[in-house]
Design a protein around this motif. Structure first.
Motif, PDB file in Angstrom:
ATOM      1  N   THR A 119       0.839  -1.196   0.000  1.00 17.40           N
ATOM      2  CA  THR A 119       0.000   0.000   0.000  1.00 17.40           C
ATOM      3  C   THR A 119       0.875   1.247   0.000  1.00 17.40           C
ATOM      4  O   THR A 119       1.995   1.245   0.515  1.00 17.40           O
ATOM      5  N   ASN A 154       0.281   4.800   1.434  1.00 14.24           N
ATOM      6  CA  ASN A 154      -0.657   5.494   2.308  1.00 14.24           C
ATOM      7  C   ASN A 154      -0.946   6.919   1.859  1.00 14.24           C
ATOM      8  O   ASN A 154      -2.093   7.380   1.887  1.00 14.24           O
ATOM      9  N   VAL A 157      -2.201   1.266  -4.483  1.00 11.99           N
ATOM     10  CA  VAL A 157      -1.633  -0.042  -4.170  1.00 11.99           C
ATOM     11  C   VAL A 157      -0.602  -0.348  -5.248  1.00 11.99           C
ATOM     12  O   VAL A 157      -0.817  -0.053  -6.436  1.00 11.99           O
ATOM     13  N   PRO A 191      -4.517   3.909   2.401  1.00 12.89           N
ATOM     14  CA  PRO A 191      -4.454   2.482   2.735  1.00 12.89           C
ATOM     15  C   PRO A 191      -3.253   2.169   3.629  1.00 12.89           C
ATOM     16  O   PRO A 191      -2.211   2.801   3.533  1.00 12.89           O
ATOM     17  N   ILE A 238      -2.534  -4.764   4.274  1.00  9.28           N
ATOM     18  CA  ILE A 238      -2.883  -5.483   3.064  1.00  9.28           C
ATOM     19  C   ILE A 238      -2.653  -6.968   3.291  1.00  9.28           C
ATOM     20  O   ILE A 238      -1.735  -7.357   4.024  1.00  9.28           O
ATOM     21  N   CYS A 276      -7.081  -4.668   1.067  1.00 11.57           N
ATOM     22  CA  CYS A 276      -6.426  -3.683   1.920  1.00 11.57           C
ATOM     23  C   CYS A 276      -7.466  -2.828   2.628  1.00 11.57           C
ATOM     24  O   CYS A 276      -8.612  -2.719   2.186  1.00 11.57           O
ATOM     25  N   GLU A 309      -8.548   0.937   4.161  1.00  9.49           N
ATOM     26  CA  GLU A 309      -8.345   2.357   3.906  1.00  9.49           C
ATOM     27  C   GLU A 309      -8.672   3.123   5.185  1.00  9.49           C
ATOM     28  O   GLU A 309      -9.833   3.393   5.499  1.00  9.49           O
TER      29      GLU A 309
END
Length: 349
Positions: free
Chosen positions: A177, A179, A184, A205, A208, A218, A220
């Motif tokens: 991920t 963030n 992704v 995110p 995962i 994943c 969020e």
């Protein structure tokens, strides 16, 4: 290495509120605020954890009844995420001193320096090549370390993406991920990177995992959603009933569902491959901060977590405890499958 703390019986703590009657026990793991953060099942059958604020690694054995912790060489090293490695040891990231660590099931540890200063290693997972792969929050890189300690880094095609969680996919690649990039990524064993954007702005995110359906799932934390990504890059999002729950970590359960923690609500949930969500908890009072989770044996093999879900569910509460869910638990809230469209946008390096 300092001598370990002597094993002590893990005394249960009563659960307040509506889950008091349920089969949940909270195990204190060191001093208050020691910060159990990440959990992993070790080759010895025990649950291992990082004590991020204490600079220690913990072991919860005896089916979740006996806790021991081991000091690392730097109290400020901030051990973060850990995973079980292919060599029977536990491997973990050290965000405080930018190293990757290894601890065997006897508590003996060592660590390896990383090439990029201040890189901030975070997520870590075993790869299909027998090495450990990890993310660098501040380094915009994915790293690879062999069990002999040889480190290689691969740059990402985005700056400030904050690569976070990572897991091996079904396609001889690692998935991770981003963030701060709301995306992704996929990295092949040769370092080739491809990025897939998530449809919701501010998704952020974090965790995962590989689902039972062969897709990547994943959470969020910024949008209160769970996303499903196929290896072809098709993305679908499923909103949680509480958009402010702030889901943090996610793991595949033995019942085929993906289980996740909710940092804001103090609870946790599960989502099936059709997107149906069940939410449980809270596990403790305000400020318990559930983070990592894993499934592992409990003291009584007849105990169950939820219909078909064996063995027990363990949840790290950063406030200073590990919650061990050993019995069937009441559903707090259910949500229908997500109805949003599928997306398939990608950015290649």
């Amino acid at each position: 290495m300092s001598a370990p703390h002597a094993p002590v019986p893990a005394s249960p703590v009563p659960i307040p509120g509506p889950v008091q009657r349920e089969r949940v026990r909270r195990v204190p793991v060191g001093e208050a605020g020691a910060g159990p953060y990440s959990l992993a099942l070790g080759a010895d059958g025990a649950v291992w954890c990082t004590l991020v604020h204490a600079g220690r690694i913990g072991r919860l054995g005896g089916g979740g009844r006996e806790f021991t912790s081991y000091a690392l060489d730097d109290p400020g090293c901030r051990p973060s995420v850990l995973t079980s490695g292919p060599d029977g040891a536990l491997w973990f990231t050290r965000g405080g001193d930018h190293r990757v660590g290894r601890v065997d099931t006897g508590g003996r540890s060592r660590s390896y320096a990383l090439p990029t200063p201040g890189c901030g290693p975070y997520g870590i997972a075993p790869g299909p090549d027998g090495a450990l792969w990890f993310t660098e929050l501040n380094g915009d890189r994915i790293g690879r370390v062999t069990t002999d300690g040889e480190v290689t880094e691969f740059p990402l095609p985005v700056e400030g993406g904050f690569p976070s969680g990572i897991v091996a996919g079904p396609d001889e690649a690692l998935w991770f991920t981003l963030n701060q990039a709301d995306a992704v990524g996929r990295i092949g064993l040769d370092g080739t990177v491809r990025l897939y954007a998530l449809p919701t702005p501010g998704a952020a995110p974090v965790g995962i995992t590989l689902g039972a359906d062969g897709a990547l799932w994943c959470v969020e934390i910024g949008a209160g959603r769970v996303a499903r990504i196929t290896t072809d890059g098709e993305v679908r999002e499923f909103p949680l009933p509480d958009s402010g729950a702030r889901p943090h970590a996610i793991a595949l359960g033995p019942d085929g569902r993906c289980w996740f923690t909710e940092w804001a609500s103090g609870g946790f949930g599960a989502i099936d491959t059709e997107g149906r969500v069940e939410r449980f908890g809270p596990l403790a009072g305000a400020g318990s901060e559930p983070h990592g989770l894993c499934f592992a044996p409990v003291e009584d093999a007849r105990e169950t977590v939820h219909a078909g879900a064996r063995p027990g569910l363990y949840v790290a509460l950063e406030a200073g405890e590990i919650a061990v869910v050993t019995g069937e638990i009441a559903v707090v809230e259910e949500g229908p499958p997500g109805t949003g469209p599928s997306f398939g946008r990608d950015r290649r390096a």
